[in-house]
Design a protein around this motif. Structure first.
Motif, PDB file in Angstrom:
ATOM      1  N   LYS A   1       0.917  -1.046  -0.125  1.00 54.11           N
ATOM      2  CA  LYS A   1       0.060  -0.069  -0.087  1.00 54.11           C
ATOM      3  C   LYS A   1       0.867   1.354   0.078  1.00 54.11           C
ATOM      4  CE  LYS A   1      -3.859  -2.236   2.528  1.00 54.11           C
ATOM      5  NZ  LYS A   1      -4.578  -2.227   3.917  1.00 54.11           N
ATOM      6  N   LYS A   2       0.202   2.371  -0.660  1.00 51.69           N
ATOM      7  CA  LYS A   2       1.276   3.707  -0.800  1.00 51.69           C
ATOM      8  C   LYS A   2       1.107   4.293   0.953  1.00 51.69           C
ATOM      9  CE  LYS A   2       1.268   8.118  -2.869  1.00 51.69           C
ATOM     10  NZ  LYS A   2       0.484   8.941  -4.017  1.00 51.69           N
ATOM     11  N   THR A   3       2.316   4.676   1.120  1.00 54.20           N
ATOM     12  CA  THR A   3       2.548   5.300   2.618  1.00 54.20           C
ATOM     13  C   THR A   3       2.548   6.690   2.290  1.00 54.20           C
ATOM     14  OG1 THR A   3       3.128   3.286   3.338  1.00 54.20           O
ATOM     15  CG2 THR A   3       3.634   5.090   4.790  1.00 54.20           C
TER      16      THR A   3
ATOM     17  N   GLN B   1      -1.576   4.962   5.656  1.00 54.36           N
ATOM     18  CA  GLN B   1      -1.835   3.959   4.442  1.00 54.36           C
ATOM     19  C   GLN B   1      -3.448   3.861   4.326  1.00 54.36           C
ATOM     20  OE1 GLN B   1      -0.168   0.172   5.411  1.00 54.36           O
ATOM     21  NE2 GLN B   1       1.958   0.885   4.768  1.00 54.36           N
TER      22      GLN B   1
END
Length: 473
Positions: free
Chosen positions: A2-4, A28
């Protein structure tokens, strides 16, 4: 993965000095946010609520330029550390990152700069802190494999002072390859990694990571176990058990003087072959007793009849704490009578292998054994292991020399449990009053899953035989 994203914010409440700490927020999608607090603090009135990047502190603060620079550095460090953890474990969550930052904050400055305290030291401390929650044998097993990994690290650039953050899946796979190249079988490599992983998870528990969440932050989740060859568990049927029983028991032989409590005359020592035969049958007749429990057994475990001979057994398994309470069959009674000494003190060891004068001998119950100081617990564990190893070696020789077993098939004392499981399974098919619960309780298993594991191999063997018989008709 997942993009953080990361953001800078001010704490909701001031510290004791009246100043508000700057925090870095980790986010996230679909996960609870994580936060880590920096050492940067300022009055709330000087905080720029618009929080434009690089201008978090208002110009009203005399040190606004240096504070904004410090915040930028802190943000960069948090981002780099989180990305490092994500490279090891892509599934790590913001909350788990927060837990790790808290642990790093507790360390001295030099260790924080190096990425944390030496991992192996932390793991040893975590294993020892489990205390009576794990058995002495389990503790020693985990410490042994930490030491094995330490030996591997001596050949690596990471070195034995490696911090926790440096433990990656690739490093663990390298340990797998190292052990395999050293001649270890896949089963031995898997057992070593299982013990090492358990020690690492002890550390995660110390660091406040919930049990269910440990696999998500553990680098071991990305390491596959080696494929093991299917092992044939050697079991003995009645004819083989009869062959193990000699016409006359020879349990003592001439040799060097020995310490002990058996008044059998000077210069006599245990005859290992005789005891290997006797102990295997004793394990089998006493509901598949583990050899470690048998070696530690005492007279107080047995209830005697009016003639002073044992008729019932009641003891607590050291491995899982299960109580076994059973009547002794006539065969078991006769077998115990071979070595039984009427009038012996209830606290005496039944077998002559452990030193009754050793400090560990005072620990009679499972709880007392688990509470022994580490040095004494290790002494007891190592002594029991050595005795069991000697008995197993002699039993293996008997298996292929006298019983006709293949030389590469090792007959061990633990095989007595599988031999009993085989007998229980066959009895269940004949007598419907015997059910799975009875089998589990008799073998002292904690769960049905373990009992099923014993039976699955046996049932497949029966199915194979039945299928062969059908097609031969």
């Amino acid at each position: 993965m997942k993009k953080t994203t990361f953001d800078v914010e001010l704490a909701d409440a001031p510290g004791r000095d009246g100043l508000y700490r700057v925090r870095i927020r980790i986010y996230q999608p679909g996960e609870a946010m994580g936060r880590t607090t920096t050492a940067i603090a300022l009055p709330k009135r000087d905080w720029n609520t618009k929080k434009k990047y690089g201008f978090w502190v208002r110009t009203s603060h005399p040190d606004h330029a240096s504070l904004n620079s410090d915040i930028e550095v802190a943000l960069k460090r948090v981002r780099e550390q989180v990305e490092s953890w994500q490279s090891e474990n892509p599934a790590i969550t913001p909350r788990q990152c927060t837990d790790r930052f808290r642990q790093l904050a507790k360390l001295p400055a030099d260790q924080r700069a190096a990425g944390g305290a030496p991992l192996l030291d932390l793991m040893r401390q975590a294993v020892r802190s489990r205390g009576t929650q794990i058995s002495p044998a389990t503790r020693q097993n985990r410490l042994d494999h930490i030491r094995n990994f330490e030996g591997y690290l001596k050949t690596r650039p990471e070195g034995v002072q490696m911090p926790q953050a440096a433990l990656t899946p690739e490093l663990i796979r390298g340990f797998q390859r190292h052990m395999t190249a050293s001649g270890n079988k896949p089963s031995s490599v898997n057992n070593a990694l299982f013990a090492f992983r358990a020690a690492y998870h002890d550390l995660l528990g110390e660091q406040g990571v919930a049990k269910k969440a440990r696999m998500t932050v553990s680098p071991f989740v990305h390491v596959d176990a080696l494929t093991e060859e299917k092992r044939t568990i050697q079991r003995l049927r009645e004819k083989d058990l009869d062959a193990l029983r000699p016409d006359e028991w020879v349990l003592w032989e001439k040799g060097a003087a020995r310490r002990g409590r058996y008044p059998v005359g000077p210069g006599l020592i245990p005859a290992v072959e005789g005891w290997a035969r006797w102990c295997y049958l004793a394990c089998y007749y006493q509901a598949g007793m583990r050899i470690g429990d048998l070696i530690r057994s005492r007279y107080e475990w047995y209830e005697c009849d009016e003639g002073g001979l044992p008729v019932r057994l009641a003891y607590q398994m050291l491995k899982n704490g299960k109580w076994i309470r059973i009547p002794l069959s006539k065969t078991a009674q006769a077998h115990l009578a071979v070595i039984w000494r009427k009038g012996a003190s209830p606290t005496e060891y039944l077998l002559p292998f452990l030193d009754p004068q050793a400090p560990y001998a005072k620990a009679r119950t499972r709880q007392q054994i688990r509470a022994l100081p580490e040095a004494l617990a290790d002494q007891l564990t190592n002594t029991v292991r050595t005795i069991a190893s000697n008995l197993n070696q002699k039993l293996h020789d008997i298996g292929w020399k006298e019983l006709g077993l293949p030389e590469d098939v090792r007959l061990k004392m633990h095989s007595a449990r599988h031999s009993l499981a085989d007998k229980v399974r066959r009895a269940m098919k004949v007598d419907k009053r015997i059910g799975p619960t009875d089998a589990r309780d008799l073998l002292g298993h904690s769960t049905f899953k373990t009992t099923e594991g014993y039976f699955d191999d046996l049932d497949q063997e029966s199915l194979d035989s039945a299928a062969s018989a059908v097609y031969e008709v």
